[in-house]
Design an enzyme around this catalytic site. Sequence first.
Site, PDB file in Angstrom:
ATOM      1  NE  ARG A 121      50.899 -39.490  31.055  1.00 42.30           N
ATOM      2  CZ  ARG A 121      49.795 -38.324  31.317  1.00 42.30           C
ATOM      3  NH1 ARG A 121      50.177 -37.066  30.772  1.00 42.30           N
ATOM      4  NH2 ARG A 121      48.704 -38.519  32.034  1.00 42.30           N
ATOM      5  CD  GLU A 185      77.872 -57.233  38.339  1.00 38.65           C
ATOM      6  OE1 GLU A 185      77.981 -57.595  37.002  1.00 38.65           O
ATOM      7  OE2 GLU A 185      76.949 -57.405  38.900  1.00 38.65           O
ATOM      8  CE  LYS A 227      74.347 -53.416  30.888  1.00 36.17           C
ATOM      9  NZ  LYS A 227      73.767 -53.153  32.090  1.00 36.17           N
ATOM     10  NE  ARG A 241      70.155 -55.301  29.196  1.00 33.44           N
ATOM     11  CZ  ARG A 241      69.970 -53.955  29.464  1.00 33.44           C
ATOM     12  NH1 ARG A 241      69.276 -53.481  28.409  1.00 33.44           N
ATOM     13  NH2 ARG A 241      70.351 -53.330  30.598  1.00 33.44           N
ATOM     14  CG  ASN A 245      70.981 -61.589  33.470  1.00 30.90           C
ATOM     15  OD1 ASN A 245      71.231 -60.355  34.163  1.00 30.90           O
ATOM     16  ND2 ASN A 245      69.745 -61.816  32.727  1.00 30.90           N
ATOM     17  CG  HIS A 248      73.616 -61.424  37.718  1.00 30.06           C
ATOM     18  ND1 HIS A 248      74.912 -61.542  37.144  1.00 30.06           N
ATOM     19  CD2 HIS A 248      73.478 -60.250  38.324  1.00 30.06           C
ATOM     20  CE1 HIS A 248      75.374 -60.641  37.184  1.00 30.06           C
ATOM     21  NE2 HIS A 248      74.662 -59.580  37.680  1.00 30.06           N
ATOM     22  CG  HIS A 266      74.756 -57.398  43.261  1.00 29.08           C
ATOM     23  ND1 HIS A 266      73.623 -58.502  42.969  1.00 29.08           N
ATOM     24  CD2 HIS A 266      75.257 -56.959  41.960  1.00 29.08           C
ATOM     25  CE1 HIS A 266      73.518 -58.389  41.711  1.00 29.08           C
ATOM     26  NE2 HIS A 266      74.574 -57.573  40.887  1.00 29.08           N
TER      27      HIS A 266
HETATM   28  P1  NAD Z   1      75.416 -48.417  45.921  1.00 23.87           P
HETATM   29  O1  NAD Z   1      74.775 -47.557  45.155  1.00 23.87           O
HETATM   30  O2  NAD Z   1      74.322 -48.842  47.252  1.00 23.87           O
HETATM   31  O3  NAD Z   1      76.796 -48.225  46.365  1.00 23.87           O
HETATM   32  C1  NAD Z   1      77.244 -48.828  47.377  1.00 23.87           C
HETATM   33  C2  NAD Z   1      77.965 -48.100  48.402  1.00 23.87           C
HETATM   34  O4  NAD Z   1      78.821 -47.145  48.171  1.00 23.87           O
HETATM   35  C3  NAD Z   1      76.802 -46.946  49.103  1.00 23.87           C
HETATM   36  O5  NAD Z   1      76.818 -47.143  50.455  1.00 23.87           O
HETATM   37  C4  NAD Z   1      77.222 -45.887  48.530  1.00 23.87           C
HETATM   38  O6  NAD Z   1      76.828 -44.795  49.284  1.00 23.87           O
HETATM   39  C5  NAD Z   1      78.699 -45.953  48.593  1.00 23.87           C
HETATM   40  N1  NAD Z   1      79.327 -45.200  47.463  1.00 23.87           N
HETATM   41  C6  NAD Z   1      79.092 -44.899  46.021  1.00 23.87           C
HETATM   42  N2  NAD Z   1      80.007 -44.219  45.311  1.00 23.87           N
HETATM   43  C7  NAD Z   1      81.111 -44.037  46.175  1.00 23.87           C
HETATM   44  C8  NAD Z   1      82.255 -43.335  46.321  1.00 23.87           C
HETATM   45  N3  NAD Z   1      82.573 -42.977  44.913  1.00 23.87           N
HETATM   46  N4  NAD Z   1      83.036 -43.226  47.448  1.00 23.87           N
HETATM   47  C9  NAD Z   1      82.502 -43.625  48.730  1.00 23.87           C
HETATM   48  N5  NAD Z   1      81.433 -44.293  48.819  1.00 23.87           N
HETATM   49  C10 NAD Z   1      80.719 -44.564  47.408  1.00 23.87           C
HETATM   50  O7  NAD Z   1      75.298 -50.172  45.143  1.00 23.87           O
HETATM   51  P2  NAD Z   1      76.186 -50.499  43.930  1.00 23.87           P
HETATM   52  O8  NAD Z   1      76.872 -51.585  44.073  1.00 23.87           O
HETATM   53  O9  NAD Z   1      76.882 -49.156  43.090  1.00 23.87           O
HETATM   54  O10 NAD Z   1      74.715 -50.890  43.207  1.00 23.87           O
HETATM   55  C11 NAD Z   1      74.084 -51.858  43.349  1.00 23.87           C
HETATM   56  C12 NAD Z   1      72.767 -51.678  42.790  1.00 23.87           C
HETATM   57  O11 NAD Z   1      72.754 -51.680  41.438  1.00 23.87           O
HETATM   58  C13 NAD Z   1      71.734 -52.909  43.136  1.00 23.87           C
HETATM   59  O12 NAD Z   1      70.506 -52.142  43.538  1.00 23.87           O
HETATM   60  C14 NAD Z   1      71.570 -53.392  42.000  1.00 23.87           C
HETATM   61  O13 NAD Z   1      70.293 -54.020  42.012  1.00 23.87           O
HETATM   62  C15 NAD Z   1      71.678 -52.353  41.109  1.00 23.87           C
HETATM   63  N6  NAD Z   1      72.276 -52.952  39.452  1.00 23.87           N
HETATM   64  C16 NAD Z   1      71.287 -52.399  38.558  1.00 23.87           C
HETATM   65  C17 NAD Z   1      71.935 -52.745  37.483  1.00 23.87           C
HETATM   66  C18 NAD Z   1      71.087 -52.473  35.871  1.00 23.87           C
HETATM   67  O14 NAD Z   1      71.619 -52.705  34.995  1.00 23.87           O
HETATM   68  N7  NAD Z   1      70.304 -51.297  36.304  1.00 23.87           N
HETATM   69  C19 NAD Z   1      73.221 -53.747  37.261  1.00 23.87           C
HETATM   70  C20 NAD Z   1      73.582 -53.927  38.380  1.00 23.87           C
HETATM   71  C21 NAD Z   1      73.156 -53.507  39.486  1.00 23.87           C
HETATM   72  N1  GLY Z   2      72.732 -55.867  34.616  1.00 24.59           N
HETATM   73  C1  GLY Z   2      72.279 -56.760  33.518  1.00 24.59           C
HETATM   74  C2  GLY Z   2      71.704 -55.655  32.481  1.00 24.59           C
HETATM   75  O1  GLY Z   2      71.596 -54.820  32.193  1.00 24.59           O
HETATM   76  O2  GLY Z   2      71.128 -56.426  31.485  1.00 24.59           O
END
Ligand code: NAD
Ligand code: GLY
Length: 364
Positions: A121, A185, A227, A241, A245, A248, A266
Site C-alpha cells: 500500500r 523535452e 517542471k 500541468r 504535454n 505530445h 518518443h
Molecule cells: P528508457 O528508460 O527506455 O531509456 C532509453 C534507453 O536508454 C534504454 O535502452 C535504456 O536501457 C538506455 N539507457 C538509459 N540510461 C542509459 C545510460 N545512462 N547509458 C546508456 N544507456 C542508457 O526511455 P526514456 O526515454 O528514458 O523514457 C521513456 C519512458 O518515459 C516512456 O515509457 C514514457 O512513457 C515515460 N515518460 C514518463 C513521464 C512521466 O512523467 N512519468 C514523462 C515522459 C516520459
Molecule cells: N510529462 C508530463 C507530466 O509529467 O505531466
Amino acid sequence: MSVRIDVGLGPRSYAIHAGAGVLAQAGNLLAQFAGGTVPVVSDEKVAVRHLAALQNALTAAGIQNRPIVLPPGEGTKSFAGLESLCTALLESGVERGGLIIALGGGVIGDLTGFAAGVLKRGIAFAQIPTTLLAQVDSSVGGKTAINTAQGKNLIGMFHQPRIVLADVTTLTTLPPRELRAGYAEVVKYGALGDDNFFGWLEANGAKVVSGDTQARIHAVAHSCKMKADIVARDEREAGERALLNLGHTFGHALEAATGYSERLLHGEGVAVGMALALRLSARLNLCPVNDVVRLERHLRTVGLPAAIADIPGPRPAADVLIAHMAHDKKAEGGKLTFILTRGLGKAFVTQDVPDDALHEILSA
Ligand code: NAD
Ligand code: GLY
C-alpha cells in the site's frame, strides 16, 4: 557541483539534486530515507554502466542494498514486468517503511514508481534518472504507469518520489540518438513557458547535446525548476500541468502510427509534435510565423526531426493520425485537447481547433 531544486508539495515535498558527481553522493543524500535492505531497480544496459558506482556510494554510507535488474525497453513497462518486479521486491525483504531506488530511464522510473506505490500500500522511492528525458521530465512530478494493449501509460498512479538525483555524468554513456530525443523535452520547456530559456538553448543547445557538463547542468536544472513549479501549482493536472504535454498529442499519434518502433523515439515524436503545434497555432493566426521558423531551425540544428516528412518510412496519413489522437487519454467528451501557443513561451490549452485546419497541418 550540483544545484538543489525543491518541489513544494506540502507533506509530499522533495528535493531534486541536479549536477555532476551526484551519484557518488547518493549514500549521504539517501541515508535519511533508507531503512533495512534497499532494492535498486535498474535495467541491463544501465546496470552494467552505473550500478556499481551507486552500490559503492550506498555501501560507503552503510546502506545495505540489493539490485534487481530488468530487461531494457518499453516492453518491461507492462503487467508482466510489474508482476515480476513486485515479486522481486517482495523477495528482497524491503520493508513498508523502507526505500526503493529506481536507477535508469523513464521506463525504470515509471515502472518502479508504480510498483512502489502499490506494494504494501505504498513504499517510498527515490529516482536516479540516467537519460536526459528522465532527468528533465519523467523522474519529476510523480506520474507512474505501465502500458497495455490499449495504449501507453493507461494504468498508473501519482506517487511522488522522496528525492531525485540527476547526475549528468551518467548521460555520457547514453546513445547520442537517445540524448537528442531527451533534448526535445528540454526544448519543450522553453517553447511552453520561457522564451529567454529558448534563446539560451538556441545559443547553447549544441553544447548540451555534444556533452558540455556545465551546459547540461544548466539545461537539466532549469527544466526541473520549471517542471517543479508547475507540478507544485497543479500536481494532479487539473489545468496548468497539461502545458507539459506540448507536442505530445501529435507526438503520441505519430508514435502509434509508426508502430512505437525505431522509426521514431518518443522524444523525436515530441519534437515533430511541437513543430506541428506551433504550425497549427500560426495557421490559426495565434503565433508569429517567425517563432515556427525558430523552433524548426533549432530542432534541426541539434539533429532532431521537425516535420512529418523527416520521419523515415511511409508517411502516416492525416486521417490515421487523427484517429490515433481520438484514442489519446487526453481526449475528453469526444473532443481533442491541444496545447497551442501565442508564441514561443506562451502555450495554452484549448479544445477549439477546427477540423480543416488540423487536417491541413497534418497533410502539409
Ligand atoms: P528508457 O528508460 O527506455 O531509456 C532509453 C534507453 O536508454 C534504454 O535502452 C535504456 O536501457 C538506455 N539507457 C538509459 N540510461 C542509459 C545510460 N545512462 N547509458 C546508456 N544507456 C542508457 O526511455 P526514456 O526515454 O528514458 O523514457 C521513456 C519512458 O518515459 C516512456 O515509457 C514514457 O512513457 C515515460 N515518460 C514518463 C513521464 C512521466 O512523467 N512519468 C514523462 C515522459 C516520459
Ligand atoms: N510529462 C508530463 C507530466 O509529467 O505531466
